[in-house]
Write an enzyme that holds these catalytic residues in place. Structure first.
Site, mmCIF file in Angstrom:
data_model
loop_
_atom_site.group_PDB
_atom_site.id
_atom_site.type_symbol
_atom_site.label_atom_id
_atom_site.label_comp_id
_atom_site.label_asym_id
_atom_site.label_seq_id
_atom_site.Cartn_x
_atom_site.Cartn_y
_atom_site.Cartn_z
ATOM 1 N N ARG A 48 2.065 -18.638 -1.085
ATOM 2 C CA ARG A 48 0.974 -17.894 -1.744
ATOM 3 C C ARG A 48 0.442 -18.647 -2.963
ATOM 4 O O ARG A 48 0.143 -18.055 -4.010
ATOM 5 C CB ARG A 48 1.437 -16.499 -2.188
ATOM 6 N N SER B 118 -0.296 -7.132 -0.545
ATOM 7 C CA SER B 118 0.907 -7.289 -1.373
ATOM 8 C C SER B 118 0.497 -7.519 -2.819
ATOM 9 O O SER B 118 -0.236 -8.455 -3.109
ATOM 10 C CB SER B 118 1.713 -8.499 -0.924
ATOM 11 N N GLU C 282 1.065 -11.256 -7.176
ATOM 12 C CA GLU C 282 0.319 -12.128 -6.276
ATOM 13 C C GLU C 282 -1.184 -11.985 -6.529
ATOM 14 O O GLU C 282 -1.953 -12.924 -6.365
ATOM 15 C CB GLU C 282 0.640 -11.726 -4.824
HETATM 16 N N1 EPU Z 1 10.909 -3.885 3.092
HETATM 17 C C1 EPU Z 1 11.487 -2.747 2.574
HETATM 18 N N2 EPU Z 1 10.681 -1.798 2.024
HETATM 19 C C2 EPU Z 1 9.327 -1.914 1.988
HETATM 20 C C3 EPU Z 1 8.742 -3.089 2.522
HETATM 21 C C4 EPU Z 1 9.558 -4.061 3.061
HETATM 22 O O1 EPU Z 1 12.714 -2.578 2.578
HETATM 23 O O2 EPU Z 1 8.675 -0.992 1.486
HETATM 24 C C5 EPU Z 1 11.771 -4.913 3.719
HETATM 25 C C6 EPU Z 1 11.693 -4.826 5.235
HETATM 26 O O3 EPU Z 1 12.630 -3.954 5.760
HETATM 27 C C7 EPU Z 1 11.975 -6.240 5.665
HETATM 28 C C8 EPU Z 1 11.438 -7.060 4.522
HETATM 29 O O4 EPU Z 1 11.305 -6.198 3.416
HETATM 30 O O5 EPU Z 1 13.359 -6.457 5.732
HETATM 31 C C9 EPU Z 1 10.143 -7.770 4.861
HETATM 32 O O6 EPU Z 1 9.120 -6.824 5.088
HETATM 33 P P1 EPU Z 1 7.738 -7.178 5.844
HETATM 34 O O7 EPU Z 1 8.036 -7.840 7.124
HETATM 35 O O8 EPU Z 1 6.923 -5.941 5.853
HETATM 36 O O9 EPU Z 1 7.080 -8.287 4.969
HETATM 37 P P2 EPU Z 1 6.950 -8.482 3.400
HETATM 38 O O10 EPU Z 1 7.888 -9.557 2.985
HETATM 39 O O11 EPU Z 1 7.080 -7.175 2.699
HETATM 40 C C10 EPU Z 1 5.160 -10.385 3.637
HETATM 41 C C11 EPU Z 1 3.814 -10.703 3.067
HETATM 42 C C12 EPU Z 1 2.726 -9.897 3.739
HETATM 43 C C13 EPU Z 1 2.756 -10.203 5.226
HETATM 44 C C14 EPU Z 1 4.149 -9.850 5.764
HETATM 45 C C15 EPU Z 1 4.323 -10.216 7.207
HETATM 46 C C16 EPU Z 1 4.199 -11.413 0.792
HETATM 47 C C17 EPU Z 1 4.074 -11.081 -0.656
HETATM 48 N N3 EPU Z 1 3.811 -10.481 1.634
HETATM 49 O O12 EPU Z 1 5.441 -9.022 3.293
HETATM 50 O O13 EPU Z 1 1.480 -10.347 3.232
HETATM 51 O O14 EPU Z 1 1.782 -9.441 5.909
HETATM 52 O O15 EPU Z 1 5.162 -10.590 5.027
HETATM 53 O O16 EPU Z 1 4.363 -11.605 7.342
HETATM 54 O O17 EPU Z 1 4.641 -12.509 1.123
HETATM 55 C C18 EPU Z 1 -0.200 -9.986 1.594
HETATM 56 O O18 EPU Z 1 0.090 -11.091 1.134
HETATM 57 O O19 EPU Z 1 -1.111 -9.272 1.092
HETATM 58 C C19 EPU Z 1 0.573 -9.451 2.700
HETATM 59 C C20 EPU Z 1 0.400 -8.216 3.154
#
Ligand code: EPU
Length: 337
Positions: free
Chosen positions: A162, A236, A333
């Protein structure tokens, strides 16, 4: 040159925050852009793409320029690949759909990410195992201070998680005009991200096409992430923090099931969404106007009439609480204006 004064930016930021620009102009060409910048050379400037990664905490006392530089062009192709040059003002998801419909693979995992093509390299957007840098060849930018056009190749952009040179030492100094991508004519499917596989099973798809992957990603995003057209948000709000093995070990002592992913020597990524949820913030709302989304704790939302400063203050409180509870520092971010 059409300039509007005291112009509401509410429809120009996906958070849907009401804030005014002293001066506002939509530009459709580089000539247009140069003309407006020359005319208002003494004003502070804010170039705007889709407005999907900003939080406006106050009125902008200067010139806001909405960049509507359009166009999608096939530059060249060979047996296996195609090179595409896309205007910065094109809507990212429409570009993805165009690629998917034509059978060009590489961006399908990044379906439905809000924002414009020109904003995508700024923070090296990414989702479901793929990042912009994986398909990016180069971009053309205008540097207003020097009034020069420059080509930035992939390695010159210093892409990270990012992040890019445009968020670091070229912050505010380069305006992206167009981006060149290299996509594959032979689908190279990336279903490594667990939830894509699960979604494909739910869709009863066993040998997926790139359209299936795109559909799966759209379904996952729609189920987890609020649609900015309905609930104001900027995706995010925080980055996933990268921490040392010692920090992860301390975390696991108290929370044995804490998710974490190795991303380098002695470096681990911990999902910020998990930290924020575990600290008890998920789904909280304030005054029925703003809060933390109920399905994805990484996303702060504006239900109605929220001041950008209120969202900012909430993010400060979350950062402090995560630091207290987990000794982990969250980083925003979203760009704070
Ligand atoms: N999780 C939680 N609680 C929550 C959200 C997530 O426990 O409320 C845990 C999930 O269980 C999982 C882990 O966090 O174990 C990862 O969750 P998720 O796959 O939803 O992805 P993320 O790490 O929360 C990132 C990106 C998103 C992107 C997704 C999918 C960042 C800051 N965010 O989110 O990007 O869509 O992966 O690849 O890296 C964005 O940048 O605006 C964005 C939405």
């Amino acid at each position: 040159m059409k300039i509007q004064e005291h112009f509401s930016l509410k429809a120009y930021n996906t958070f849907g925050i009401e804030a005014k620009a002293k001066l506002f102009s939509e530009v459709t060409s580089l000539e247009n852009l140069k003309e407006v910048y020359a005319h208002y050379s003494n004003e502070k400037k804010l170039p705007l793409g889709g407005g999907s990664n900003i939080l406006l905490t106050k009125n902008f006392d200067g010139l806001v320029t909405k960049l509507n530089l359009l166009g999608k062009e096939v530059l060249k192709e060979d047996e296996t690949h195609i090179w595409l040059k896309v205007g910065a003002g094109e809507v990212w998801h429409e570009f993805v759909l165009w690629a998917v419909e034509n059978g060009w693979s590489g961006v399908e995992n990044m379906s439905l990410i809000p924002g414009s093509v020109g904003a995508a390299p700024m923070q090296n957007i990414g989702a479901y195992g793929v990042e912009l840098k994986d398909v990016f060849i180069e971009l053309e930018a205008w540097l207003p201070e020097e009034n020069t056009l420059e080509i930035f190749k992939n390695t010159a952009c210093d892409f990270g998680y990012r992040s890019s040179i445009f968020k670091k030492h070229l912050k505010g100094k380069a305006i992206i005009l167009n981006v060149t991508f290299k996509l594959s004519k032979q689908p190279k499917l990336n279903t490594s991200y667990g939830s894509i596989e699960d979604e494909l099973i739910a869709m009863h798809v066993s040998s997926p096409s790139i359209k299936d992957i795109s559909d799966a990603v759209v379904r996952i995003r729609q189920s987890k992430l609020p649609n900015p057209a309905e609930i104001g948000n900027a995706g995010s709000f925080f980055k996933n923090p990268v921490v040392s093995i010692e920090t992860v070990q301390d975390l696991l002592k108290k929370h044995p099931s804490a998710p974490n992913y190795k991303v380098g020597d002695n470096l681990y990524k911990v999902p910020a969404g998990w930290l924020i949820e575990t600290a008890g913030w998920k789904g909280r709302t304030y005054d029925e106007r703003f809060g933390i989304h109920k399905n994805q704790a990484l996303v702060l939302v504006n239900y109605k009439n929220t001041l950008g400063q209120e969202i900012f203050d909430l993010s400060e409180n979350i950062i402090e609480d995560i630091e207290d509870k987990f000794k982990i520092e969250l980083e925003r971010e979203v760009n704070i204006i």
